[in-house]
Design an enzyme around this catalytic site. Sequence first.
Site, PDB file in Angstrom:
ATOM      1  N   GLU A 182       0.801  -1.236  -0.035  1.00  0.00           N
ATOM      2  CA  GLU A 182       0.075   0.083   0.080  1.00  0.00           C
ATOM      3  C   GLU A 182       0.711   1.287   0.076  1.00  0.00           C
ATOM      4  O   GLU A 182       0.437   2.245   0.700  1.00  0.00           O
ATOM      5  CB  GLU A 182      -1.053  -0.026   1.255  1.00  0.00           C
ATOM      6  CG  GLU A 182      -2.012  -1.212   0.904  1.00  0.00           C
ATOM      7  CD  GLU A 182      -2.925  -1.285   2.165  1.00  0.00           C
ATOM      8  OE1 GLU A 182      -4.037  -2.114   1.806  1.00  0.00           O
ATOM      9  OE2 GLU A 182      -2.995  -0.269   3.026  1.00  0.00           O
ATOM     10  N   GLU A 300      -5.321  -8.030  -1.767  1.00  0.00           N
ATOM     11  CA  GLU A 300      -5.988  -7.996  -0.587  1.00  0.00           C
ATOM     12  C   GLU A 300      -7.389  -7.617  -0.706  1.00  0.00           C
ATOM     13  O   GLU A 300      -7.402  -6.449  -1.049  1.00  0.00           O
ATOM     14  CB  GLU A 300      -5.036  -7.202   0.447  1.00  0.00           C
ATOM     15  CG  GLU A 300      -5.463  -7.111   1.735  1.00  0.00           C
ATOM     16  CD  GLU A 300      -4.571  -6.351   2.803  1.00  0.00           C
ATOM     17  OE1 GLU A 300      -3.340  -6.423   2.760  1.00  0.00           O
ATOM     18  OE2 GLU A 300      -5.216  -5.575   3.453  1.00  0.00           O
TER      19      GLU A 300
END
Length: 524
Positions: A182, A300
């Site tokens: 991320e 994810e």
Amino acid sequence: MDVPLQGESCGSNWALLGPTSSHTDDNYICATIDWWPNDKCNYDHCPWGSASALNLDLSHPILTKAVQAFEHIRIRVGGSLQDQVVYNAGDYSGPCHPFIKLKWGLFGFSKGCLTMDRCDELNQFFAKTRSLVTFGLNALRGRHQIKKGVWGGNWNSTNAHDFIKYTISKGYRIHSWEFGNELSGAGIGAMVHAEQYGSDLVELRGIIDNLYWDIKPKPLLVAPGGFYDKEWFSKLLKVSGSQIVDVMTLHLYNLGPGMDPNLMKKILDPHFLSRASVTFNNFQQTLKTNGPWAASWIGESGGAYNSGGLHVSDTFVDSFWYLDQLAMAAKYHTEVYCRQSLIGGNYGLLNRTTFMPNPDYYSALLWHQLMGTGVLSVERINVGPHLRTYAHCSKGKSGITLLLINLSNQTEFKLKVHSILNLNPSKPKDQKPSFIHRIKSTFSWIGSKSTNEDLTREEYHLTPQGGNLRAKTMLLNGFSLQLTQAGDIPFLKPKAVDVKSPVSIAPLTMKFIRFPNFVAPGCT
């Protein structure tokens, strides 16, 4: 040639089942083992317990059996803290302690250390359970924060290099290495500019190629493990260049925060669920334009972020979102879908304390056992949005498998199966809609076998215990899904039904249906 699903009753409701439009990986289902420690809390609730890669009880028999039931599930080791992990390998001589609460640390924690003893334990578990492993690497190593949330400087690859070299020396099979978590776009907690990130990927590609020069198959290089940002993703692919990144991974939490009081409402809203298709489509267009050599994964997704929704993400109702998104992602050329998480948080497939499977575990297992890699196009005409219809070639068997998701709280949908020799089925006489459920529509599935043959289909009807959408026990064809007395995962037994009889899907339920004698274009 398209195979028509002809409609009868309530007007001209019909659909087209076309040839395969997309393909998934053989091991589409994936789940994450995260790094979060037991003092990771959200909304005054701490749902992680001992579920971290550093302290998860890998010897627990239920955990082992739950993973083994998939026969090659893909496990991703990663998450928010992976960029703060150091590996006690090679020349590393610093402190080696677990993550500790640190007010000014990234995500409120210090760096944490993976000992090689724990690395051995993890890999022994993966080998025992025959898991395919994607391991996330520390992409912030060596960088410094140049302004709030923005990290600059070159990646220090030494620690990751030594760690990869250690796994090779031990003979551990890592299917893919993922670079960072991320850090794309604006980042979550931290971001790295795409130009720098792309340059570092080239370096990591060189490390993998060098260390695995005589090993085949060589692990895949996976990146960036973050949220979609068109400009950032495009620039990354242009900077890194052709054949550097094997897989582009997207994170997606389309349900919003776990504390949202309207979380259940979102899960059951077909229009809200369909919004994710915009992200899937944009992501695919970016890859097609800038990186057609790269596969696409959902790296994810847990539905609701910040550990999921308390008393929602671990209950029956969550499977409406989960199965719908598994199916939607597959339509958009997604090859792997990683669930956050295998265990830990409110969205774990397994309960973090008892290790007992939550409802979504069984939804994932059914998908894994029934849905093949060929994704069939399904065009629905004059059908309300509350009936979600998806189809794949059946896994390991002939025919097709249909997934029906009924988001309506009052409408029972009915479908009727006919063979290809019965192209003009007549409308049943004296058929009246139920005043309780209001039969919405009737379809005719056209197969390929004579109606004179004694044929059956397999049905897997999923309902909540006691009719409670927040039930933590799922029923399969009316029987509760619970571990056997020996602690084994139960056999997911279908109900055999005459293929010529009507198919129905009750309100707020889900159903897999395998038609073994249905021949669809692209399915062998």
